[in-house]
Design a protein around this motif. Structure first.
Motif, mmCIF file in Angstrom:
data_model
loop_
_atom_site.group_PDB
_atom_site.id
_atom_site.type_symbol
_atom_site.label_atom_id
_atom_site.label_comp_id
_atom_site.label_asym_id
_atom_site.label_seq_id
_atom_site.Cartn_x
_atom_site.Cartn_y
_atom_site.Cartn_z
ATOM 1 N N UNK A 193 0.818 -1.212 0.000
ATOM 2 C CA UNK A 193 0.000 0.000 0.000
ATOM 3 C C UNK A 193 0.855 1.266 0.000
ATOM 4 N N UNK A 194 2.161 1.128 0.227
ATOM 5 C CA UNK A 194 3.051 2.288 0.141
ATOM 6 C C UNK A 194 3.045 2.881 -1.258
ATOM 7 N N UNK A 195 2.757 2.050 -2.285
ATOM 8 C CA UNK A 195 2.780 2.540 -3.661
ATOM 9 C C UNK A 195 1.655 3.535 -3.922
ATOM 10 N N UNK A 196 0.637 3.541 -3.037
ATOM 11 C CA UNK A 196 -0.450 4.530 -3.109
ATOM 12 C C UNK A 196 -0.391 5.470 -1.913
ATOM 13 N N UNK A 197 0.827 5.687 -1.398
ATOM 14 C CA UNK A 197 1.068 6.628 -0.293
ATOM 15 C C UNK A 197 0.372 6.224 1.002
ATOM 16 N N UNK A 198 0.054 4.912 1.139
ATOM 17 C CA UNK A 198 -0.732 4.425 2.276
ATOM 18 C C UNK A 198 -1.997 5.257 2.461
ATOM 19 N N UNK A 199 -2.597 5.632 1.333
ATOM 20 C CA UNK A 199 -3.807 6.459 1.346
ATOM 21 C C UNK A 199 -5.030 5.593 1.620
ATOM 22 N N UNK A 200 -5.825 6.019 2.582
ATOM 23 C CA UNK A 200 -7.086 5.354 2.845
ATOM 24 C C UNK A 200 -8.231 6.098 2.180
ATOM 25 N N UNK A 201 -9.242 5.378 1.783
ATOM 26 C CA UNK A 201 -10.423 5.998 1.184
ATOM 27 C C UNK A 201 -11.255 6.665 2.268
ATOM 28 N N UNK A 202 -12.300 7.353 1.840
ATOM 29 C CA UNK A 202 -13.198 7.980 2.814
ATOM 30 C C UNK A 202 -13.852 6.943 3.716
ATOM 31 N N UNK A 203 -13.912 5.702 3.246
ATOM 32 C CA UNK A 203 -14.483 4.622 4.047
ATOM 33 C C UNK A 203 -13.451 3.959 4.942
ATOM 34 N N UNK A 204 -12.190 4.428 4.848
ATOM 35 C CA UNK A 204 -11.151 3.890 5.709
ATOM 36 C C UNK A 204 -10.432 2.669 5.174
ATOM 37 N N UNK A 205 -10.560 2.379 3.883
ATOM 38 C CA UNK A 205 -9.908 1.226 3.267
ATOM 39 C C UNK A 205 -8.592 1.669 2.643
ATOM 40 N N UNK A 206 -7.505 0.988 2.987
ATOM 41 C CA UNK A 206 -6.210 1.308 2.393
ATOM 42 C C UNK A 206 -6.214 0.906 0.929
ATOM 43 N N UNK A 207 -5.859 1.852 0.052
ATOM 44 C CA UNK A 207 -5.774 1.570 -1.373
ATOM 45 C C UNK A 207 -4.554 0.699 -1.680
ATOM 46 N N UNK A 208 -4.608 -0.010 -2.802
ATOM 47 C CA UNK A 208 -3.533 -0.898 -3.262
ATOM 48 C C UNK A 208 -3.487 -2.192 -2.453
ATOM 49 N N UNK A 209 -4.649 -2.671 -2.023
ATOM 50 C CA UNK A 209 -4.684 -4.007 -1.441
ATOM 51 C C UNK A 209 -5.165 -4.120 -0.031
ATOM 52 N N UNK A 210 -5.264 -2.998 0.691
ATOM 53 C CA UNK A 210 -5.741 -3.062 2.062
ATOM 54 C C UNK A 210 -4.683 -3.564 3.029
ATOM 55 N N UNK A 211 -5.082 -3.683 4.284
ATOM 56 C CA UNK A 211 -4.117 -4.046 5.329
ATOM 57 C C UNK A 211 -3.566 -5.447 5.142
ATOM 58 N N UNK A 212 -4.283 -6.307 4.414
ATOM 59 C CA UNK A 212 -3.831 -7.688 4.231
ATOM 60 C C UNK A 212 -2.984 -7.883 2.971
ATOM 61 N N UNK A 213 -2.668 -6.811 2.296
ATOM 62 C CA UNK A 213 -1.816 -6.920 1.107
ATOM 63 C C UNK A 213 -0.429 -7.420 1.507
#
Length: 461
Positions: free
Chosen positions: A68-88
């Motif tokens: 998720x570092x590849x998407x700046x560890x950005x979370x959506x408005x719903x709190x989901x980490x982009x680029x795979x989530x916490x389980x990536x």
């Protein structure tokens, strides 16, 4: 046994003479720490720092980071980490040894750029190239482009940016501009001197620069192969941030710093080369012109410029720059002969200037879409049409090409609809770009701005 791309990169590093050269440099220069750098989808530099005594091991093994570092560890408005989530899973970052460089502002530190791979323990795609690694993607696309066409993309960028701090305010006659004023370069002399010094130490061949507008300075470096130019632009940005820290001022690549100010662009000047010859020009022809191959490449670039806007103007703020007609930012898709108001300007024999990319652009992605668009134009012999005469702000709209998106929301839809670009970038990266920027657009659309308060707070009854 199948050799994966990760295996191949590791083996190449283990046997490369560059590794011995790096270790010698570390010893001779007294390097104590090394940054292992990767680049995110927005052009941010991320990575890890390691003691230099471990470089030989890490040059082969690589370093790990959560994907998720590849998407700046950005979370959506719903709190989901982009680029795979916490389980990536993590990706494995393997250095490109030829990019190792000692930092001139502190020679106890060095840096090296990395390419990213899926970890080798996965049940599927183990050791494959990480699909959302924009830097690795550009290398692969350029190699494939060369294999299919025999051509090499060479580019030079014009990184405009804003410097603000005490004593940097411009002084000029009302109604005029401080552009090109040597007095204002003198006011910025400490910046210019230190940026050029550090850039040259890090391998950038600095060539010229000028004062563009109040607080805006542009310093250019020599053109080269597209992947090298992208690395150098990333390095240049890091240099500017370091210089700002040292001088106690601010340096920003924000595309439109304030209403009424000139926007910060990053024009890409490019040409296509085969066997040391620029194929956009024709031998013996000196007047401003494009070869037939060059016209088709240009046609492809224009045809896909709407879809490419999600790359070239990747932020909400980017689109403020295109709304200010008359400030040399394009507002429609067209081209012209030495016409500064157009999307693409034939600025010299054999050289095209692409004016859509802004100062915040990810240069690996911007070069990737140039490659894909130009190749499609050459493959399908796309006609760019006649060059625009006079100001393009007043010229009729060329309906053969899609309209230029003028908001991030429009750009998302244009990119989604462009199959050539989304196929070139691949489904994983394309989906991540759409998700990342759609979340940013939704956040902006739900945010109450100062402009709205000023307009509507006391408007009724």
């Amino acid at each position: 046994m199948t050799i994966t791309p990760l295996d191949a990169h590791r083996q190449a590093n283990a046997t490369s003479p560059d590794l011995a050269a790096v270790l010698e440099t570390i010893a001779e220069r007294g390097v104590e720490f090394v940054y292992f750098q990767a680049v995110t989808i927005t052009g941010r530099v991320v990575g890890k720092v390691a003691p230099a005594k471990h470089f030989e091991r890490l040059a082969v093994r690589g370093v790990q980071q959560h994907q998720t570092a590849v998407a700046n560890l950005q979370g959506t408005r719903e709190g989901v980490l982009l680029a795979g989530g916490v389980n990536a899973p993590e990706y494995t970052a393997i250095p490109d040894l030829e990019t190792f460089a000692v930092l001139p502002w502190d020679t106890s530190f060095a840096r090296v750029f990395c390419r990213l791979y899926e970890p080798d323990h996965l049940a599927e795609r183990a050791g494959a190239e990480f699909a959302c690694d924009s830097r690795g993607l550009l290398r692969r696309l350029h190699a494939g482009f060369t294999d299919r066409t025999g051509l090499e993309l060479r580019t030079g960028c014009e990184p405009e940016m804003t410097w603000q701090g005490e004593g940097l305010e411009a002084q000029f006659r009302p109604g005029s501009s401080p552009a090109y004023h040597i007095e204002h370069l003198e006011r910025n002399r400490p910046i210019v001197k230190k940026v050029v010094e550090y850039a040259q130490a890090l391998g950038l061949d600095m060539i010229e620069g000028d004062y563009e507008d109040e607080f805006q300075v542009e310093l250019n470096f020599m053109y080269d192969r597209a992947d090298l130019t992208a690395d150098r632009l990333t390095t240049y940005r890091q240099i500017c941030k370091q210089v700002a820290r040292e001088l106690g001022i601010q340096a920003s690549f924000m595309p439109k710093p304030a209403t009424g100010m000139m926007g910060n662009g990053c024009h890409h000047n490019f040409s296509l080369w085969r066997d040391g010859v620029n194929v956009l020009a024709e031998p013996g022809v000196t007047e401003l012109h494009l070869s037939e191959l060059g016209q088709h490449a240009l046609g492809g670039l224009l045809a896909h410029s709407a879809g490419a806007m999600l790359i070239n103007g990747s932020t909400v703020n980017s689109y403020k720059r295109y709304w200010d007609a008359g400030q040399f930012a394009p507002s429609r898709i067209n081209w012209g002969l030495d016409n500064k108001t157009c999307t693409v300007r034939l600025s010299a024999v054999g050289r095209l200037e692409y004016k859509l990319p802004d100062a915040a652009v990810n240069p690996y992605l911007s070069h990737a879409v140039i490659l894909a668009a130009c190749e499609d134009g050459m493959k399908n012999e796309i006609d760019p049409g006649a060059p625009t005469q006079g100001s393009s702000y007043d010229a009729p709209v060329d309906t053969r090409f899609p309209a230029l998106p003028l908001t991030l929301g429009e750009a998302i839809e244009a990119f989604r609809a462009d199959e050539v670009l989304t196929q070139a970038l691949g489904p994983d990266l394309s989906s991540l770009l759409i998700d990342f920027h759609a979340d940013e657009w939704a956040r902006f659309c739900g945010y109450v701005t100062d402009w709205e308060r000023e307009m509507y707070w006391s408007d009724a009854p």
